[in-house]
Scaffold this motif. Structure first.
Motif: not given
Length: 422
Positions: A78-97
């Motif tokens: 568990p990293t809590f906010s450690g995965t936020l940067p890469i998660m945000r990148t994937i969500l925006i790049r892939e235009k996830i809904s």
């Protein structure tokens, strides 16, 4: 992030291929059927060995193997906010809904759903397992689940028993939880072209050899079945810490010629093992929904199983013999199944399974849940924090603090990482 037309879905779990299991198969087959329905599906999981970065699977299924290594039982630390940067990148790049997380034991799933809600995305969670209420591990896991589902848009369980268990553990309103069972690839799991002779009855066991899967129960059941039925032989596929106990049992009772230990069986070879038997034996002590039973029934095997969890919901009564998780009751159930074998037609059973279970049906029902989730109204941070605050006197305040820190970190990332660069 609108609800009209086709959706762009991010599946998240620590459990995915090349690892094999029920959750992995569920995510893969569901993703493939959603792709056929015209949706865009992306999978996010942790790295497996040298498998890191972006990979493509059948029908263009895109998989992000993020560079995190598993910490315990295939889940990342568990990293809590450690995965936020890469998660945000994937969500925006892939235009996830919409984000769809799988399995309560997946750390990556919990963190992804937390980040998605922080960023305003709708989320769906699927619970694949049953957990208790009294042991230390279950108490902590249930609190984590309560944190995740406090702000989840919708949830899915694989059986009605699983739904009841999830609602009790997490406190999520029952009307937000849908029951959508697993399914089986009947095109892959077909019976043998010719019926097997019944002069020797072959009982197949394919399972992880661990306590939860009832390996200790097998140690007591197999010798007694062999004593009562001289024409019975066992084939055991699977590996785990309890394999030593089964091998010791085989040596103790001199059953080397009647109990064959195959070790770990690759998923591609499971059918070839199943069609060599007449009866499939499942000894699980807890099970939300057993895909292995579906695979065996699709191959035309009569099933003997413990009456636990969601197993009684899986097959009609004439296709399965249920027993208490007790050695003597299991032995009697195996004897009953042997007497039923003359009435079992593998081809007829296979055709019934094709009508009962389909991944395409699962995908269509899941699509309805997505559409209902996307129609839910957006809520402000204050409204969402009130849900976390209701999770307990101390836990509620802690959950609120975690979400506030995560929200502030997200705001910092928005200033630091320009959208155009993603």
């Amino acid at each position: 992030m609108g609800s009209q037309g086709k959706h762009r879905i991010l599946m998240v779990s620590d459990f995915f291929y090349p690892n094999f299991g029920g959750v992995e198969s569920h995510i893969y087959y569901l993703s493939q059927c959603l792709l056929e329905l015209g949706h865009k599906v992306v999978v996010m999981t942790h790295a497996y060995g040298n498998r890191s970065g972006v990979r493509y699977m059948t029908n263009g299924l895109k998989v992000y193997y993020v560079p995190w290594k598993p910490f315990v039982m295939q889940s990342v630390l568990p990293t809590f906010s450690g995965t936020l940067p890469i998660m945000r990148t994937i969500l925006i790049r892939e235009k996830i809904s919409l984000v769809h997380g799988h399995q309560a034991f997946s750390t990556l799933c919990h963190e992804a759903l937390m980040h998605a809600r922080t960023m305003g995305y709708k989320v769906v969670f699927t619970d694949h397992s049953l957990y208790g209420f009294s042991d230390v591990g279950s108490i902590h896991m249930n609190k984590v689940l309560q944190f995740t589902l406090a702000d989840a848009t919708q949830a899915i369980c694989v059986s009605h028993t699983s739904k009841e268990n999830t609602v009790l553990r997490s406190g999520i309103p029952a009307e937000k939880v849908y029951v959508i069972p697993n399914a089986v690839d009947t095109a892959m799991f077909k019976p043998a072209p010719e019926r097997l002779p019944r002069d020797q009855i072959v009982i197949v066991v394919i399972s992880r050899l661990v306590y939860r899967k009832g390996a200790d129960l097998l140690v007591e059941v197999i010798p007694e079945v062999c004593r009562l039925h001289p024409n019975v032989r066992f084939i055991i596929g699977g590996d785990g810490p309890k394999r030593v106990r089964l091998e010791e049992m085989r040596e103790k009772h001199s059953l080397q010629d009647r109990v064959e230990m195959l070790g770990a069986v690759p998923h591609a070879q499971v059918r070839s093992v199943l069609i060599s038997g007449h009866i499939f034996l499942n000894s699980s002590l807890t099970e939300a929904f057993c895909i292995a039973i579906l695979e065996a029934a699709s191959c035309g095997l009569l099933t003997v199983s413990t009456r636990v969890g969601g197993v009684p919901e899986v097959l009609p009564d004439d296709m399965i013999v249920l027993a208490k998780p007790d050695p003597s009751d299991m032995v009697q159930a195996v004897g009953k199944a042997i007497t039923m074998l003359p009435d079992i037609d593998p081809q007829v059973m296979h055709m019934r399974m094709k009508k009962l279970y389909s991944w395409h049906d699962v995908a269509k029902r899941t699509q309805i849940v997505y559409e209902r989730a996307l129609k839910c109204t957006d809520q402000s941070l204050v409204e969402r924090l009130s849900r976390y605050l209701a999770c307990g006197a101390w836990a509620g305040k802690l959950f609120c603090l975690v979400m506030i820190i995560n929200y502030l970190f997200w705001c910092l990332l928005r200033l630091w990482q320009v959208l155009a660069n993603l």
